[in-house]
Write an enzyme that holds these catalytic residues in place. Structure first.
Site, PDB file in Angstrom:
ATOM      1  N   ARG A  51      29.893 -33.186 -30.107  1.00  0.00           N
ATOM      2  CA  ARG A  51      28.910 -32.416 -30.868  1.00  0.00           C
ATOM      3  C   ARG A  51      29.317 -30.950 -30.892  1.00  0.00           C
ATOM      4  O   ARG A  51      28.781 -30.136 -30.144  1.00  0.00           O
ATOM      5  CB  ARG A  51      27.525 -32.586 -30.241  1.00  0.00           C
ATOM      6  CG  ARG A  51      27.037 -34.024 -30.250  1.00  0.00           C
ATOM      7  CD  ARG A  51      25.776 -34.183 -29.429  1.00  0.00           C
ATOM      8  NE  ARG A  51      25.296 -35.566 -29.420  1.00  0.00           N
ATOM      9  CZ  ARG A  51      24.292 -36.013 -28.681  1.00  0.00           C
ATOM     10  NH1 ARG A  51      23.662 -35.175 -27.871  1.00  0.00           N
ATOM     11  NH2 ARG A  51      23.923 -37.271 -28.731  1.00  0.00           N
ATOM     12  N   ASP A  53      29.688 -27.046 -31.755  1.00  0.00           N
ATOM     13  CA  ASP A  53      28.705 -26.030 -32.115  1.00  0.00           C
ATOM     14  C   ASP A  53      29.027 -25.399 -33.465  1.00  0.00           C
ATOM     15  O   ASP A  53      30.090 -25.609 -34.043  1.00  0.00           O
ATOM     16  CB  ASP A  53      28.686 -24.924 -31.056  1.00  0.00           C
ATOM     17  CG  ASP A  53      28.147 -25.398 -29.720  1.00  0.00           C
ATOM     18  OD1 ASP A  53      27.381 -26.370 -29.705  1.00  0.00           O
ATOM     19  OD2 ASP A  53      28.499 -24.779 -28.694  1.00  0.00           O
ATOM     20  N   ARG A 197      34.278 -22.721 -23.807  1.00  0.00           N
ATOM     21  CA  ARG A 197      34.158 -21.327 -24.233  1.00  0.00           C
ATOM     22  C   ARG A 197      33.949 -20.395 -23.037  1.00  0.00           C
ATOM     23  O   ARG A 197      34.482 -19.271 -23.018  1.00  0.00           O
ATOM     24  CB  ARG A 197      33.021 -21.184 -25.240  1.00  0.00           C
ATOM     25  CG  ARG A 197      33.344 -21.800 -26.605  1.00  0.00           C
ATOM     26  CD  ARG A 197      32.131 -21.856 -27.510  1.00  0.00           C
ATOM     27  NE  ARG A 197      31.535 -20.536 -27.683  1.00  0.00           N
ATOM     28  CZ  ARG A 197      30.328 -20.347 -28.223  1.00  0.00           C
ATOM     29  NH1 ARG A 197      29.599 -21.383 -28.619  1.00  0.00           N
ATOM     30  NH2 ARG A 197      29.854 -19.122 -28.359  1.00  0.00           N
TER      31      ARG A 197
END
Length: 266
Positions: A51, A53, A197
């Site tokens: 999924r 972002d 990230r």
């Protein structure tokens, strides 16, 4: 029949992969489902392996869907690519077991974070990489990234889906440097929200000399200390691919690598 497909997308224009509500569009899932509905005349539910972002890209996102398509799979791939926008491409497609689920069955996932380490911003790559103008100590970054390998509690580096724990197994890490481009790649059994990230941002801080490589071990010992760092921008992140036992996904085409090489050599 159930069909798997491997897709690449440039995620700048989308609010992530997963469709949540009409007000959340456009999403990659929503665009795929609309195209498949047009092709087949029936609603189609698309499931994905990861999924991603808003603003995150993919080289090898794996999806699965059910269809009563009566022509060849090659025709389906051609027809689907003809309907999809130019920033999404289906580069592999095949028949899957009837109960195949790309997220639940993934044995490992691979992400890559791309950094442009030139002194001036790159107007062509601004949506494809994080521009970090200060020189980076790549060897220090490699020492730090190696500390993530193994089974650890990564609670300081991301948030789990509701009801899940924060223990993950990182299989490998790699940091490569090619001129002004630096890439951080990581493979794990699963990832937490924002995990890659946050890791990328910490690596940049280490590469700048703002933190020592050993800070990674310190945060692995303090899973409650979330977040270990503010996350790096989404546009440098790529979902490279997933590995499965029951289906064989080919390696992604070298879309980005070839493009950057052409630009660099001119």
């Amino acid at each position: 029949m159930r069909i798997w497909a491997a897709i690449a997308y440039e995620g700048t224009a989308y609010r992530g992969f997963q469709r949540l509500a009409p007000s959340h569009e456009p999403t990659i899932q929503g665009v795929l489902e609309t195209a498949l509905h047009r092709l087949t005349g029936a609603p189609v539910r698309v499931r994905g392996a990861g999924r991603t972002d808003a603003g995150v890209h993919a080289l090898g996102q794996v999806i699965a869907f059910d269809s009563s398509w009566r022509h060849s799979l090659e025709d389906l791939q051609r027809a689907l690519n003809a309907l999809l926008p130019l920033d999404i491409a289906v580069w592999a497609l095949g028949e899957a077991p009837p109960d195949f689920h790309p997220r639940r069955e993934a044995q490992a996932r691979v992400y890559r974070y791309l950094i442009y380490n030139g002194p001036w911003r790159d107007p062509f790559g601004r949506r494809l990489a994080w521009h970090v103008p200060r020189p980076l100590d790549v060897e220090a970054m490699r020492r730090a990234a190696a500390l993530w390998v193994g089974r650890h509690d990564f609670g300081a580096f991301g948030r789990p889906p509701k009801g899940h724990n924060t223990v993950r197994e990182v299989r490998r890490t790699a940091i490569t440097a090619d001129g002004e481009w630096v890439a951080f790649e990581i493979e794990a059994d699963a990832f937490l929200y924002h995990m890659v990230r946050i890791m990328a941002a910490m690596l940049v801080a280490i590469g700048r000399g703002e933190q020592p490589p050993e800070v990674v071990a310190a945060y692995l010992g303090r899973p409650e200390a979330y977040p270990a760092h503010a996350p790096a921008p989404p546009y440098g992140l790529y979902f490279v691919g997933a590995r499965y036992d029951r289906i064989s996904i080919p390696s992604p085409p070298q879309f980005l690598s070839d493009s950057l090489r052409v630009l660099k050599d001119r």
